[in-house]
Write an enzyme that holds these catalytic residues in place. Structure first.
Site, PDB file in Angstrom:
ATOM      1  N   ASP A  76       1.385  -1.129  -0.457  1.00  0.00           N
ATOM      2  CA  ASP A  76       0.247  -0.047  -0.098  1.00  0.00           C
ATOM      3  C   ASP A  76       0.534   0.776   0.116  1.00  0.00           C
ATOM      4  O   ASP A  76       2.021   1.394   0.791  1.00  0.00           O
ATOM      5  CB  ASP A  76      -0.918   0.187   0.931  1.00  0.00           C
ATOM      6  CG  ASP A  76      -0.485  -0.171   2.582  1.00  0.00           C
ATOM      7  OD1 ASP A  76       0.004   1.061   3.043  1.00  0.00           O
ATOM      8  OD2 ASP A  76       0.048  -1.376   3.084  1.00  0.00           O
ATOM      9  N   GLU A 163      -8.850   3.982  11.798  1.00  0.00           N
ATOM     10  CA  GLU A 163      -7.410   4.096  13.245  1.00  0.00           C
ATOM     11  C   GLU A 163      -7.585   5.070  13.909  1.00  0.00           C
ATOM     12  O   GLU A 163      -7.945   6.959  13.179  1.00  0.00           O
ATOM     13  CB  GLU A 163      -6.405   3.769  12.513  1.00  0.00           C
ATOM     14  CG  GLU A 163      -5.858   4.654  11.171  1.00  0.00           C
ATOM     15  CD  GLU A 163      -4.451   3.895  10.845  1.00  0.00           C
ATOM     16  OE1 GLU A 163      -3.022   4.225  11.368  1.00  0.00           O
ATOM     17  OE2 GLU A 163      -4.440   3.640   9.435  1.00  0.00           O
TER      18      GLU A 163
END
Length: 274
Positions: A76, A163
């Site tokens: 990613d 998150e």
């Protein structure tokens, strides 16, 4: 539209291709995969090379099972990765990439367009991710993502990255778990209606424990766990992707990069993509 069916991948399926050549099969993930149709036929392998062994600037000493037991690896990326040689990365084992697209309701990652085009042109399966901002509504954030991420028949399901942002200078809000799960569901519903596929949820160990986001039944998870197998760290929670390092070394990419594995074998990977 083909009818989608869910099944839990058996250990035999996970090891069917992995067992060739004497390699031990990875531990069965606590995961279910959505595949199509009921009797799928694999017509091509949507992979680079399997079982790649990438370097790591800060390696972890894995136990009995480690990331190299899985055949399908990917990365990613965001603006912190520049000048990527996508074809070189694919030749060396990058089968997929999740690309940062948006954050909140007004931020577009400045490298998203270049990364998206580069991965697409190199034949790497790609999806986009949105970094959730707790001081904007899920409707506003979903609209911003849709405005910036095109429909692409070759893309993977997109990702909602949830998150705690300990370094945010503009938003210190930490909603309770029920609010977070409700907002996540709203965001996922909006994107599913637009793109035709339900996004994946990315999260971290502390956020998972604090919010109970794993209680959202039927969702697919991409879990970060850089110091232990997710089956252990997340106490057997379902997962489809595992981010196992944030300091990986991949040919074609300058500097460190996050590296991930898919939970199943090559056959399961093709089922999942189709």
């Amino acid at each position: 539209m083909q009818t989608l069916v869910k099944f839990t991948l058996a250990a035999a399926l996970l090891g069917a291709l992995a067992g060739c050549g004497g390699r031990k099969a990875p531990p069965p993930p606590a995961a279910s995969f959505t595949t199509a149709p009921a009797q799928p036929q694999v017509t091509s392998l949507n992979t680079a090379i399997t079982y790649p062994k990438f370097g790591d600037n800060d390696p972890h000493e894995w136990g009995h099972f480690d990331p190299t037991d899985y055949p399908i690896h990917g990365i990613d990326v965001s603006r912190w990765q520049t000048d990527i040689d996508w074809r070189e990365a694919r030749r060396n084992g990058v089968s997929f990439v999740f690309i940062k697209a948006t954050e909140g309701g007004d931020h577009l990652d400045p490298s998203f367009i270049d990364h998206w085009a580069g991965a697409r042109d190199a034949g790497i399966r790609h999806g986009a991710y949105h970094f959730y901002y707790f001081c904007r509504s899920p409707e506003e954030q979903a609209a911003w993502f849709i405005r910036n991420v095109p429909r692409d028949n070759n893309s993977m399901p997109h990702v909602l990255d949830m998150e705690w942002n300990h370094h945010s200078k503009t938003c210190r809000l930490r909603p309770d778990g029920a609010t977070i799960r409700k907002n996540a569901d709203t965001f996922l519903d909006i994107l599913q209606r637009h793109y035709g596929r339900r996004p994946i949820i990315y999260t971290t160990v502390d956020f998972y424990a604090d919010t109970g986001i794993g209680n959202m039944r039927g969702e697919r998870f991409w879990l970060r766990s850089v110091a232990g197998h997710p089956n252990e760290v997340y106490d057997g929670a379902p997962w489809t992707f595992w981010q196992y390092t944030g300091t990986g070394v991949v040919p074609g990419i300058k500097g460190g990069v996050d590296i991930n594995v898919f939970a199943g074998d090559v056959l399961a990977w093709n089922y999942w993509l189709n």
